[in-house]
Design a protein around this motif. Structure first.
Motif, mmCIF file in Angstrom:
data_model
loop_
_atom_site.group_PDB
_atom_site.id
_atom_site.type_symbol
_atom_site.label_atom_id
_atom_site.label_comp_id
_atom_site.label_asym_id
_atom_site.label_seq_id
_atom_site.Cartn_x
_atom_site.Cartn_y
_atom_site.Cartn_z
ATOM 1 N N TYR A 8 1.865 -1.470 8.513
ATOM 2 C CA TYR A 8 0.919 -0.697 7.712
ATOM 3 C C TYR A 8 1.311 -0.734 6.244
ATOM 4 O O TYR A 8 2.414 -1.090 5.874
ATOM 5 N N GLY A 9 0.360 -0.355 5.405
ATOM 6 C CA GLY A 9 0.602 -0.313 3.972
ATOM 7 C C GLY A 9 -0.396 -1.163 3.212
ATOM 8 O O GLY A 9 -1.072 -2.035 3.783
ATOM 9 N N ALA A 10 -0.479 -0.927 1.913
ATOM 10 C CA ALA A 10 -1.468 -1.596 1.076
ATOM 11 C C ALA A 10 -1.261 -3.106 1.055
ATOM 12 O O ALA A 10 -2.227 -3.878 1.116
ATOM 13 N N GLN A 11 -0.007 -3.538 0.993
ATOM 14 C CA GLN A 11 0.269 -4.978 0.926
ATOM 15 C C GLN A 11 -0.114 -5.663 2.239
ATOM 16 O O GLN A 11 -0.721 -6.744 2.234
ATOM 17 N N ALA A 12 0.239 -5.044 3.348
ATOM 18 C CA ALA A 12 -0.094 -5.615 4.641
ATOM 19 C C ALA A 12 -1.607 -5.647 4.843
ATOM 20 O O ALA A 12 -2.157 -6.621 5.374
ATOM 21 N N ASP A 13 -2.277 -4.600 4.398
ATOM 22 C CA ASP A 13 -3.735 -4.533 4.532
ATOM 23 C C ASP A 13 -4.404 -5.622 3.702
ATOM 24 O O ASP A 13 -5.360 -6.270 4.148
ATOM 25 N N LYS A 14 -3.887 -5.858 2.514
ATOM 26 C CA LYS A 14 -4.431 -6.894 1.646
ATOM 27 C C LYS A 14 -4.251 -8.273 2.276
ATOM 28 O O LYS A 14 -5.173 -9.105 2.264
ATOM 29 N N LEU A 15 -3.058 -8.517 2.840
ATOM 30 C CA LEU A 15 -2.792 -9.808 3.490
ATOM 31 C C LEU A 15 -3.684 -9.977 4.720
ATOM 32 O O LEU A 15 -4.214 -11.068 4.965
#
Length: 208
Positions: free
Chosen positions: A137-144
């Motif tokens: 989870y997290g913004a970076q993972a969501d973006k990827l």
């Protein structure tokens, strides 16, 4: 001509052996019988069935390929493509379905099967983690995650879309053939208005 008499005899023998389910007898006579254009389609049907019944998948596939090249009958190409789909060889299946569509661009079964190839292929890849979608989870993972879906996953569904849509256009009275595939495509591409419209039109088919 003696050659014609021999070819006719081979065809008659193939037919009789086929009727008796004597597959070896069919195969002993089939190649000779294919020399005559008028017999070729029926003889290849018998020959392919003989290899299928004998469980010789390699020769069954080879016979379908020979028949497709010798007759340009779309049924042989479609059967070969379906055979390739069983071991998930989608690329070879797509080549076969495309050849069938080159012969008949309005061949609904080939259109639906071509679309299904792209859908099955991407779903198998998703199930095997082929795309390496992040699971944390997290913004970076969501973006990827969104980047991979957009650049690697969605193209499969976009390729499938026009095939299902053309099948729908050609056979609007047969939604059981194309509605499920088209609904999956619309849903996966986040085209929810179209997906919901399909579900409202064909609730019995899409609720199964």
């Amino acid at each position: 001509r003696l050659a014609d008499v021999i070819t006719q005899a081979a065809y008659n023998a193939s037919f009789l052996y086929y009727d008796d389910k004597n597959w070896d007898g069919v195969l002993r006579n089939a190649d000779l019988a294919t020399r005559k254009d008028a017999f070729r389609r029926d003889v290849y049907l018998m020959k392919a069935r003989a290899y299928e019944e004998k469980g010789d998948t390699a020769m069954y596939a080879q016979t379908l390929l020979e028949a497709a090249n010798a007759t340009d009958e779309t049924m042989f190409i479609t059967n070969l493509a379906n055979l390739y789909m069983v071991p998930y060889n989608y690329e070879l299946a797509e080549e076969c379905f495309q050849k069938a569509l080159d012969i008949d661009p309005n061949y609904v079964d080939a259109l639906v099967n071509m679309g299904s190839c792209f859908v099955y292929d991407v779903q198998d890849k998703l199930n095997s983690n082929y795309f390496k979608l992040p699971t944390d989870y997290g913004a970076q993972a969501d973006k990827l995650y969104r980047k991979i879906k957009q650049e690697q996953v969605y193209p499969y569904y976009r390729k499938a879309q026009p095939f299902f849509e053309k099948a729908r256009e050609l056979s609007p009275d047969k939604p059981d053939v194309w509605a499920r595939g088209l609904h999956v495509v619309y849903s996966e591409l986040l085209m929810f208005d179209k997906a919901n419209e399909l579900k409202e039109q064909y609730p019995d088919i899409l609720s199964e």
